[in-house]
Design a protein around this motif. Structure first.
Motif, PDB file in Angstrom:
ATOM      1  N   ILE A  82       0.735  -1.317  -0.142  1.00 41.59           N
ATOM      2  CA  ILE A  82      -0.517   0.201   0.305  1.00 41.59           C
ATOM      3  C   ILE A  82       0.948   1.495   0.096  1.00 41.59           C
ATOM      4  O   ILE A  82       0.675   2.037  -1.399  1.00 41.59           O
ATOM      5  CB  ILE A  82      -0.851   0.132   1.462  1.00 41.59           C
ATOM      6  CG1 ILE A  82      -1.658  -1.124   1.184  1.00 41.59           C
ATOM      7  CG2 ILE A  82      -1.787   0.969   1.662  1.00 41.59           C
ATOM      8  CD1 ILE A  82      -3.049  -1.548   2.503  1.00 41.59           C
ATOM      9  N   HIS A  83       1.779   1.710   0.877  1.00 42.07           N
ATOM     10  CA  HIS A  83       2.683   2.512   1.566  1.00 42.07           C
ATOM     11  C   HIS A  83       3.245   2.156  -0.468  1.00 42.07           C
ATOM     12  O   HIS A  83       3.340   3.829  -1.050  1.00 42.07           O
ATOM     13  CB  HIS A  83       3.516   2.373   2.135  1.00 42.07           C
ATOM     14  CG  HIS A  83       2.741   2.642   3.519  1.00 42.07           C
ATOM     15  ND1 HIS A  83       1.712   3.358   4.098  1.00 42.07           N
ATOM     16  CD2 HIS A  83       3.236   1.651   4.877  1.00 42.07           C
ATOM     17  CE1 HIS A  83       1.530   3.155   5.064  1.00 42.07           C
ATOM     18  NE2 HIS A  83       1.927   2.383   5.512  1.00 42.07           N
ATOM     19  N   ALA A  84       3.736   1.235  -0.891  1.00 42.60           N
ATOM     20  CA  ALA A  84       5.105   1.812  -2.017  1.00 42.60           C
ATOM     21  C   ALA A  84       4.087   2.278  -2.932  1.00 42.60           C
ATOM     22  O   ALA A  84       4.857   2.784  -3.909  1.00 42.60           O
ATOM     23  CB  ALA A  84       5.497   0.098  -2.295  1.00 42.60           C
ATOM     24  N   THR A  85       2.488   1.697  -3.478  1.00 42.65           N
ATOM     25  CA  THR A  85       1.774   2.017  -4.204  1.00 42.65           C
ATOM     26  C   THR A  85       1.397   3.359  -4.412  1.00 42.65           C
ATOM     27  O   THR A  85       1.773   4.181  -5.112  1.00 42.65           O
ATOM     28  CB  THR A  85       0.533   1.505  -4.197  1.00 42.65           C
ATOM     29  OG1 THR A  85       1.148   0.101  -4.870  1.00 42.65           O
ATOM     30  CG2 THR A  85      -0.132   1.708  -5.726  1.00 42.65           C
ATOM     31  N   ILE A  86       0.931   3.991  -3.485  1.00 38.30           N
ATOM     32  CA  ILE A  86       0.938   4.952  -2.813  1.00 38.30           C
ATOM     33  C   ILE A  86       2.230   6.258  -3.394  1.00 38.30           C
ATOM     34  O   ILE A  86       2.358   7.499  -3.979  1.00 38.30           O
ATOM     35  CB  ILE A  86       0.337   5.454  -1.407  1.00 38.30           C
ATOM     36  CG1 ILE A  86      -1.270   5.080  -1.292  1.00 38.30           C
ATOM     37  CG2 ILE A  86       0.468   6.983  -1.538  1.00 38.30           C
ATOM     38  CD1 ILE A  86      -1.915   5.129  -0.308  1.00 38.30           C
ATOM     39  N   SER A  87       3.153   5.521  -2.458  1.00 35.32           N
ATOM     40  CA  SER A  87       4.679   6.619  -3.161  1.00 35.32           C
ATOM     41  C   SER A  87       4.599   7.082  -4.430  1.00 35.32           C
ATOM     42  O   SER A  87       5.640   8.273  -4.648  1.00 35.32           O
ATOM     43  CB  SER A  87       5.720   5.971  -2.077  1.00 35.32           C
ATOM     44  OG  SER A  87       5.536   6.358  -0.643  1.00 35.32           O
ATOM     45  N   ILE A  88       4.603   6.202  -5.202  1.00 35.92           N
ATOM     46  CA  ILE A  88       5.081   5.837  -6.097  1.00 35.92           C
ATOM     47  C   ILE A  88       4.083   6.438  -7.753  1.00 35.92           C
ATOM     48  O   ILE A  88       4.936   7.359  -8.652  1.00 35.92           O
ATOM     49  CB  ILE A  88       5.817   4.773  -6.832  1.00 35.92           C
ATOM     50  CG1 ILE A  88       6.816   4.782  -8.358  1.00 35.92           C
ATOM     51  CG2 ILE A  88       4.796   3.666  -7.478  1.00 35.92           C
ATOM     52  CD1 ILE A  88       7.675   5.777  -8.035  1.00 35.92           C
ATOM     53  N   GLU A  89       2.914   6.051  -6.879  1.00 34.51           N
ATOM     54  CA  GLU A  89       1.910   6.672  -8.010  1.00 34.51           C
ATOM     55  C   GLU A  89       0.712   7.653  -8.439  1.00 34.51           C
ATOM     56  O   GLU A  89       0.429   8.030  -8.941  1.00 34.51           O
ATOM     57  CB  GLU A  89       0.783   5.483  -8.173  1.00 34.51           C
ATOM     58  CG  GLU A  89       0.812   4.226  -8.545  1.00 34.51           C
ATOM     59  CD  GLU A  89       1.294   3.653 -10.102  1.00 34.51           C
ATOM     60  OE1 GLU A  89       1.246   4.877 -11.189  1.00 34.51           O
ATOM     61  OE2 GLU A  89       2.141   3.130 -10.597  1.00 34.51           O
ATOM     62  N   ALA A 231      11.491   6.939  -3.176  1.00 41.83           N
ATOM     63  CA  ALA A 231      10.493   7.602  -2.711  1.00 41.83           C
ATOM     64  C   ALA A 231       9.877   7.303  -1.612  1.00 41.83           C
ATOM     65  O   ALA A 231       9.240   8.773  -1.034  1.00 41.83           O
ATOM     66  CB  ALA A 231       9.117   7.454  -3.944  1.00 41.83           C
ATOM     67  N   MET A 232      10.047   6.339  -1.264  1.00 44.12           N
ATOM     68  CA  MET A 232       9.336   5.886   0.246  1.00 44.12           C
ATOM     69  C   MET A 232      10.371   6.652   1.535  1.00 44.12           C
ATOM     70  O   MET A 232       9.748   6.660   2.414  1.00 44.12           O
ATOM     71  CB  MET A 232       9.232   4.233   0.653  1.00 44.12           C
ATOM     72  CG  MET A 232       8.162   3.332  -0.284  1.00 44.12           C
ATOM     73  SD  MET A 232       7.913   2.187  -0.182  1.00 44.12           S
ATOM     74  CE  MET A 232       7.302   1.767   0.918  1.00 44.12           C
ATOM     75  N   VAL A 233      11.557   6.695   1.056  1.00 42.79           N
ATOM     76  CA  VAL A 233      12.492   7.427   2.214  1.00 42.79           C
ATOM     77  C   VAL A 233      11.870   8.376   2.608  1.00 42.79           C
ATOM     78  O   VAL A 233      11.644   9.186   3.407  1.00 42.79           O
ATOM     79  CB  VAL A 233      13.072   6.606   1.564  1.00 42.79           C
ATOM     80  CG1 VAL A 233      14.988   7.876   2.581  1.00 42.79           C
ATOM     81  CG2 VAL A 233      14.286   5.757   2.035  1.00 42.79           C
ATOM     82  N   LYS A 234      11.753   9.110   1.154  1.00 43.31           N
ATOM     83  CA  LYS A 234      12.017  10.513   0.657  1.00 43.31           C
ATOM     84  C   LYS A 234      10.782  10.963   1.739  1.00 43.31           C
ATOM     85  O   LYS A 234      10.209  11.970   2.244  1.00 43.31           O
ATOM     86  CB  LYS A 234      11.460  11.006  -0.252  1.00 43.31           C
ATOM     87  CG  LYS A 234      11.626  12.661  -0.770  1.00 43.31           C
ATOM     88  CD  LYS A 234      11.331  13.031  -1.891  1.00 43.31           C
ATOM     89  CE  LYS A 234      11.746  14.480  -2.348  1.00 43.31           C
ATOM     90  NZ  LYS A 234      11.219  14.739  -4.434  1.00 43.31           N
ATOM     91  N   GLN A 235       9.197  10.041   1.664  1.00 39.83           N
ATOM     92  CA  GLN A 235       8.351  10.709   2.060  1.00 39.83           C
ATOM     93  C   GLN A 235       8.315   9.979   3.495  1.00 39.83           C
ATOM     94  O   GLN A 235       7.220   9.849   4.178  1.00 39.83           O
ATOM     95  CB  GLN A 235       6.662   9.895   1.346  1.00 39.83           C
ATOM     96  CG  GLN A 235       7.294  10.937  -0.403  1.00 39.83           C
ATOM     97  CD  GLN A 235       6.042   9.737  -0.449  1.00 39.83           C
ATOM     98  OE1 GLN A 235       4.964   9.068  -0.187  1.00 39.83           O
ATOM     99  NE2 GLN A 235       6.019   9.710  -2.762  1.00 39.83           N
ATOM    100  N   ASP A 236       9.728   9.119   4.113  1.00 35.71           N
ATOM    101  CA  ASP A 236       9.679   8.960   5.559  1.00 35.71           C
ATOM    102  C   ASP A 236       8.344   8.017   6.066  1.00 35.71           C
ATOM    103  O   ASP A 236       7.783   7.499   7.016  1.00 35.71           O
ATOM    104  CB  ASP A 236       8.796  10.359   6.720  1.00 35.71           C
ATOM    105  CG  ASP A 236       9.557  11.588   6.287  1.00 35.71           C
ATOM    106  OD1 ASP A 236      10.867  11.058   6.600  1.00 35.71           O
ATOM    107  OD2 ASP A 236       9.449  12.535   6.777  1.00 35.71           O
TER     108      ASP A 236
END
Length: 689
Positions: A82-89, A231-236
């Motif tokens: 879920i987090h990966a999808t939202i972060s990139i999409e 992207a996930m790191v950047k968005q904490d």
């Protein structure tokens, strides 16, 4: 002065136009919102596979058109995914109203600079709208429809519902739609169990299902995974250390759907499942094929595999003669195993359900039920000898024969008649009782096929299916309660609503006492104490394969070989024959049905305790001489415990083995009386027919 007036006039006109334009825009927006509200919520329905489950919860098959789709709730999807999808999409997914305007402007500028479409700006909601309702063309009409659907989704569903729908419909390549199908295909696990590394690999695929497929381009997939982790790191959502560990984690790809491993299990059974959905439950073919139904069936995979193995072992893959088998739970009527032929690929015709064949002597017990209801007991004797029957007011003569023309050539009890499968006794009983009465009673066994009212009725000359006959025996096995053979327990739609759930009837259709007596008599085919002068009990050839109390009856015609039998836990019916009605002439083919049946019964029940029907209160057990049905004495070399309704048990003792001369004289007198009685009874038969 005139100039100022002109300027003010121009400003007034421009202001009026601007005000009007603004008003029209606001009015249009309000109208659009009202229109969206008036349209109501769009249905969250997407074409997806319907899944067939066995009774143990394993998947046995599915309906699909080359696409695999499974719907799972959001809480059953890995948070990493879920987090990966939202972060990139769509990192602002929870903040926007369906459109990311800043992103749209940025994408437009980037496209203008490169004079080509190089950057996407679709939100998760827009992509979901496209997946649900629209073709993936690039016309302005499609874009307008997409925008309208996007507004409808945002107006009527919350973000959690939209995200759940998106993750269940997005394409992950190789025919896999939705994260559950993708997790299953790539890693052989449910979406809930995806690790961070696995989740970030899968989250990268939708941007380019071919280009970013780890199966086809693992290097591209890893590069995309690295972008997502950053992207996930950047968005904490992750620490840099967690991202590095995920990137370096070795992945074990499977590239095979778990349903593909077993989707050919019981193909004949699966066809009947689809037929029952369509014709009995009234579910449309479109919904069956593409509605994402969860269909919980009655199939027991271990019993099914046991049946398939038994046929393979006994028939040695003999493809010249066909087989059919049905196994039923007598308590419910649930079909737990089904084989409709030797090869589904060569012939999908289901011989267990669709074929109608003569059941031969397996039909006799259904006739003897009426006999037991009308005064017959295990000890009732009739002559077993070649006999011709005249009927239809003397215009017709019927002369049945026993197998191999073996006869007792003397009195035979009902217990022996069943165990030895004596045809003369069966036909005499049918005619004495009255054919119409017998036919009416047989319908209580759930028989729906036409039963011809002829003297040969008990010899199984009317056409029946294996499923129909096995269910009739299952009714005997459960003590006479009504059941219907069925293959579906429950159906749930893709929203989790119960479409159908089976409700079992408890109607008593047969008399419990009579049913108990019949069941006990049907155990006789395996009891060699009932052997005749020239005839052996019909189950003797498979006694070495049976280690528990079972009841049953075999049957044969020139073109068919049957064996059906049961315990209170299991009823199994087996048929062997040729599709073109050729005669069965090989000796080994004549014993296939019995041996297959014995193997299935023994293997299926091997870890279960032996059961039998409870003895009714109005039944008494008496030790008798099985050769004449009289009460046994200590002098009788063969004795058998036999059941009777109280008051109908034999009162006369067997004197054949007593050496006292006085007893011998008494025995002679009694024999003469028996001959008179039997002659009187035979006279009634002769006068009637």
């Amino acid at each position: 002065m005139n100039m100022n007036r002109k300027v003010r006039k121009v400003f007034k006109v421009l202001f009026a136009l601007a005000s009007t334009f603004t008003f029209l825009i606001i009015l249009s927006i309000i109208g659009l919102l009202l229109y969206v509200k008036a349209l109501g919520p769009p249905p969250l329905v997407v074409s997806q596979s319907s899944i067939f489950y066995a009774s143990d919860g394993t998947i046995i098959g599915e309906t699909n058109n080359g696409q695999k789709r499974y719907w799972v709730p959001l809480e059953q999807i890995s948070e990493h995914l879920i987090h990966a999808t939202i972060s990139i999409e769509d990192r602002k997914f929870f903040d926007h109203d369906g459109f990311d305007y800043k992103r749209i402007v940025g994408a437009a500028i980037a496209d203008l600079k490169s004079m080509a479409k190089v950057q996407g700006a679709s939100t998760i909601t827009q992509q979901y709208a496209r997946n649900l309702f629209l073709e993936h063309d690039k016309t302005w009409k499609r874009k307008l429809h997409e925008a309208l659907y996007t507004l409808r989704l945002e107006a009527h569903y919350d973000k959690q519902q939209i995200l759940e729908g998106y993750l269940n419909t997005i394409y992950y390549g190789h025919g896999m739609y939705g994260i559950e199908a993708a997790a299953n295909y790539y890693f052989d696990k449910p979406a809930m169990e995806l690790t961070l590394s696995e989740a970030t690999i899968l989250a990268g695929i939708p941007k380019g299902p071919t280009y970013y497929s780890p199966k086809l381009h693992e290097k591209n997939a890893k590069a995309r995974q690295k972008t997502i982790l950053k992207a996930m790191v950047k968005q904490d959502k992750l620490t840099a250390e967690e991202a590095k560990l995920a990137l370096d984690e070795p992945l074990q790809f499977v590239y095979k759907s778990k349903t593909e491993k077993i989707d050919r299990l019981a193909p004949y059974f699966q066809d009947i499942v689809k037929n029952e959905l369509l014709n009995k439950l009234g579910i449309s073919e479109r919904l069956i094929n593409n509605g994402g139904l969860k269909v919980y069936t009655t199939l027991h995979p271990l019993v099914q595999k046991t049946a398939e193995k038994a046929i393979d072992v006994e028939m040695y893959h003999d493809s010249t003669i066909q087989s059919a088998l049905v196994a039923i739970d007598p308590k419910s009527g649930a079909v737990i195993a089904m084989i409709g032929g030797n090869s589904y690929e060569q012939s999908p015709f289901n011989r267990a359900v669709q074929a109608k064949r003569q059941p031969g002597s397996t039909f006799k017990p259904l006739v003897y039920y009426t006999a037991l209801e009308n005064g017959f007991t295990a000890s009732t004797q009739l002559l077993s000898q070649p006999t011709s029957f005249t009927f239809d007011e003397g215009r017709e003569v019927y002369a049945p024969a026993n197998y191999n023309n073996y006869y007792q050539n003397g009195p035979i009890t009902l217990a022996q008649a069943i165990a030895l499968s004596d045809n003369i006794y069966a036909v005499k009983t049918n005619l004495f009782l009255g054919i119409d009465k017998v036919v009416e009673n047989i319908k209580k066994f759930g028989i729906k096929s036409h039963i011809a009212s002829v003297p040969s009725l008990p010899l199984g000359t009317s056409l029946m299916s294996v499923s129909e006959m096995t269910n009739a025996y299952a009714i005997i096995a459960n003590g006479g309660k009504k059941i219907e053979p069925h293959v579906i327990e429950k159906v749930i739609d893709q929203q989790g609503n119960i479409v159908f759930e089976r409700d079992y009837e408890k109607e008593q259709v047969l008399d419990p006492t009579t049913t108990f007596l019949l069941s006990n008599l049907m155990e006789g085919m395996f009891d060699e104490r009932l052997n005749g002068v020239e005839m052996r009990v019909t189950g003797s050839s498979i006694n070495n394969l049976i280690s528990r109390r079972v009841a049953g009856k075999s049957g044969s015609t020139p073109t068919d070989s049957w064996m059906i039998g049961f315990t209170p836990q299991l009823a199994v019916g087996v048929w062997i024959g040729y599709d073109d009605n050729r005669k069965i002439e090989k000796v080994k083919e004549l014993i296939y049905a019995k041996r297959i049946w014995a193997r299935v019964m023994e293997e299926t029940l091997k870890n279960k305790r032996s059961e039998s029907l409870k003895t009714p209160d109005d039944v008494i057990a008496v030790l008798v001489n099985p050769q004449n049905g009289k009460r046994a004495t200590e002098a009788c070399p063969i004795q058998k415990m036999t059941y009777y309704v109280k008051g109908t048990e034999p009162v006369e003792f067997c004197t054949e083995h007593i050496k006292d001369p006085r007893k011998t004289k008494e025995r002679k007198n009694q024999t003469e009386k028996e001959d008179e009685d039997d002659g009187w009874f035979q006279g009634i038969i002769d006068r009637l027919f």
